[in-house]
Scaffold this motif. Sequence first.
Motif, mmCIF file in Angstrom:
data_model
loop_
_atom_site.group_PDB
_atom_site.id
_atom_site.type_symbol
_atom_site.label_atom_id
_atom_site.label_comp_id
_atom_site.label_asym_id
_atom_site.label_seq_id
_atom_site.Cartn_x
_atom_site.Cartn_y
_atom_site.Cartn_z
ATOM 1 N N UNK A 183 0.840 -1.199 0.000
ATOM 2 C CA UNK A 183 0.000 0.000 0.000
ATOM 3 C C UNK A 183 0.875 1.250 0.000
ATOM 4 N N UNK A 184 0.634 2.113 -0.965
ATOM 5 C CA UNK A 184 1.378 3.362 -1.122
ATOM 6 C C UNK A 184 0.384 4.516 -1.169
ATOM 7 N N UNK A 185 0.790 5.667 -0.645
ATOM 8 C CA UNK A 185 -0.046 6.864 -0.679
ATOM 9 C C UNK A 185 0.785 8.029 -1.177
ATOM 10 N N UNK A 186 0.125 8.938 -1.902
ATOM 11 C CA UNK A 186 0.789 10.191 -2.255
ATOM 12 C C UNK A 186 -0.265 11.283 -2.417
ATOM 13 N N UNK A 187 0.104 12.521 -2.039
ATOM 14 C CA UNK A 187 -0.832 13.636 -2.141
ATOM 15 C C UNK A 187 -0.783 14.268 -3.528
ATOM 16 N N UNK A 188 -1.915 14.829 -3.928
ATOM 17 C CA UNK A 188 -1.991 15.614 -5.160
ATOM 18 C C UNK A 188 -2.554 16.974 -4.767
ATOM 19 N N UNK A 189 -1.757 18.026 -4.949
ATOM 20 C CA UNK A 189 -2.163 19.382 -4.592
ATOM 21 C C UNK A 189 -3.087 19.925 -5.680
ATOM 22 N N UNK A 190 -4.325 20.252 -5.303
ATOM 23 C CA UNK A 190 -5.323 20.716 -6.272
ATOM 24 C C UNK A 190 -5.660 22.194 -6.093
ATOM 25 N N UNK A 191 -4.865 22.928 -5.311
ATOM 26 C CA UNK A 191 -5.174 24.327 -5.035
ATOM 27 C C UNK A 191 -5.263 25.179 -6.295
ATOM 28 N N UNK A 192 -4.471 24.859 -7.310
ATOM 29 C CA UNK A 192 -4.450 25.665 -8.532
ATOM 30 C C UNK A 192 -5.611 25.356 -9.478
ATOM 31 N N UNK A 193 -6.414 24.342 -9.170
ATOM 32 C CA UNK A 193 -7.510 23.946 -10.056
ATOM 33 C C UNK A 193 -8.782 24.726 -9.756
ATOM 34 N N UNK A 194 -9.536 25.012 -10.806
ATOM 35 C CA UNK A 194 -10.847 25.639 -10.653
ATOM 36 C C UNK A 194 -11.839 24.595 -10.146
ATOM 37 N N UNK A 195 -12.946 25.063 -9.573
ATOM 38 C CA UNK A 195 -13.994 24.139 -9.136
ATOM 39 C C UNK A 195 -14.513 23.366 -10.330
ATOM 40 N N UNK A 196 -14.838 22.092 -10.098
ATOM 41 C CA UNK A 196 -15.376 21.281 -11.183
ATOM 42 C C UNK A 196 -15.057 19.813 -11.011
ATOM 43 N N UNK A 197 -15.334 19.062 -12.063
ATOM 44 C CA UNK A 197 -15.123 17.616 -12.074
ATOM 45 C C UNK A 197 -13.894 17.318 -12.932
ATOM 46 N N UNK A 198 -13.030 16.460 -12.414
ATOM 47 C CA UNK A 198 -11.799 16.075 -13.099
ATOM 48 C C UNK A 198 -11.660 14.557 -13.074
ATOM 49 N N UNK A 199 -10.855 14.047 -13.988
ATOM 50 C CA UNK A 199 -10.466 12.636 -13.971
ATOM 51 C C UNK A 199 -9.025 12.557 -13.510
ATOM 52 N N UNK A 200 -8.727 11.592 -12.681
ATOM 53 C CA UNK A 200 -7.346 11.318 -12.313
ATOM 54 C C UNK A 200 -6.979 9.979 -12.940
ATOM 55 N N UNK A 201 -5.976 10.020 -13.829
ATOM 56 C CA UNK A 201 -5.463 8.810 -14.461
ATOM 57 C C UNK A 201 -4.204 8.400 -13.712
ATOM 58 N N UNK A 202 -4.196 7.177 -13.212
ATOM 59 C CA UNK A 202 -3.039 6.625 -12.521
ATOM 60 C C UNK A 202 -2.482 5.514 -13.395
ATOM 61 N N UNK A 203 -1.226 5.631 -13.730
ATOM 62 C CA UNK A 203 -0.569 4.565 -14.490
ATOM 63 C C UNK A 203 0.409 3.878 -13.552
ATOM 64 N N UNK A 204 0.210 2.581 -13.348
ATOM 65 C CA UNK A 204 1.073 1.766 -12.498
ATOM 66 C C UNK A 204 1.603 0.625 -13.356
ATOM 67 N N UNK A 205 2.874 0.698 -13.683
ATOM 68 C CA UNK A 205 3.430 -0.296 -14.595
ATOM 69 C C UNK A 205 2.824 -0.125 -15.970
ATOM 70 N N UNK A 206 2.244 -1.193 -16.506
ATOM 71 C CA UNK A 206 1.636 -1.122 -17.841
ATOM 72 C C UNK A 206 0.114 -0.984 -17.796
ATOM 73 N N UNK A 207 -0.433 -0.741 -16.627
ATOM 74 C CA UNK A 207 -1.883 -0.618 -16.467
ATOM 75 C C UNK A 207 -2.261 0.828 -16.139
#
Length: 95
Positions: A62-86
């Motif tokens: 199990x690994x964790x990491x933060x993503x700072x979203x302060x610079x983003x405008x309000x709204x809906x976003x997709x987060x794409x995570x690539x781990x290895x080849x997936x």
Amino acid sequence: YSKVLALSMQNLVQLKLYPNPVKDVVTVELNLQAASKVTAQVISRDGKVVLSLDKGILSEGTQQFPVNTQSLAKGVYLIHIKAGDKTYSLSMVKE
């Protein structure tokens, strides 16, 4: 009436995103079956990459990491995570 398919649930990455909706920082938590190179992209509704992160090679478990979203405008976003080849995608709401 349709063909039966067998699915294997092995080697899948377990992925969580919290808190969601997010104000300033969202935490990505993933459970890796093996050490993998991990990258993340935050993509706006119009398909533009607004944030990119290269987390390097993360170890198994199990690994964790933060993503700072302060610079983003309000709204809906997709987060794409690539781990290895997936690649995995999760929806995120920015308040």
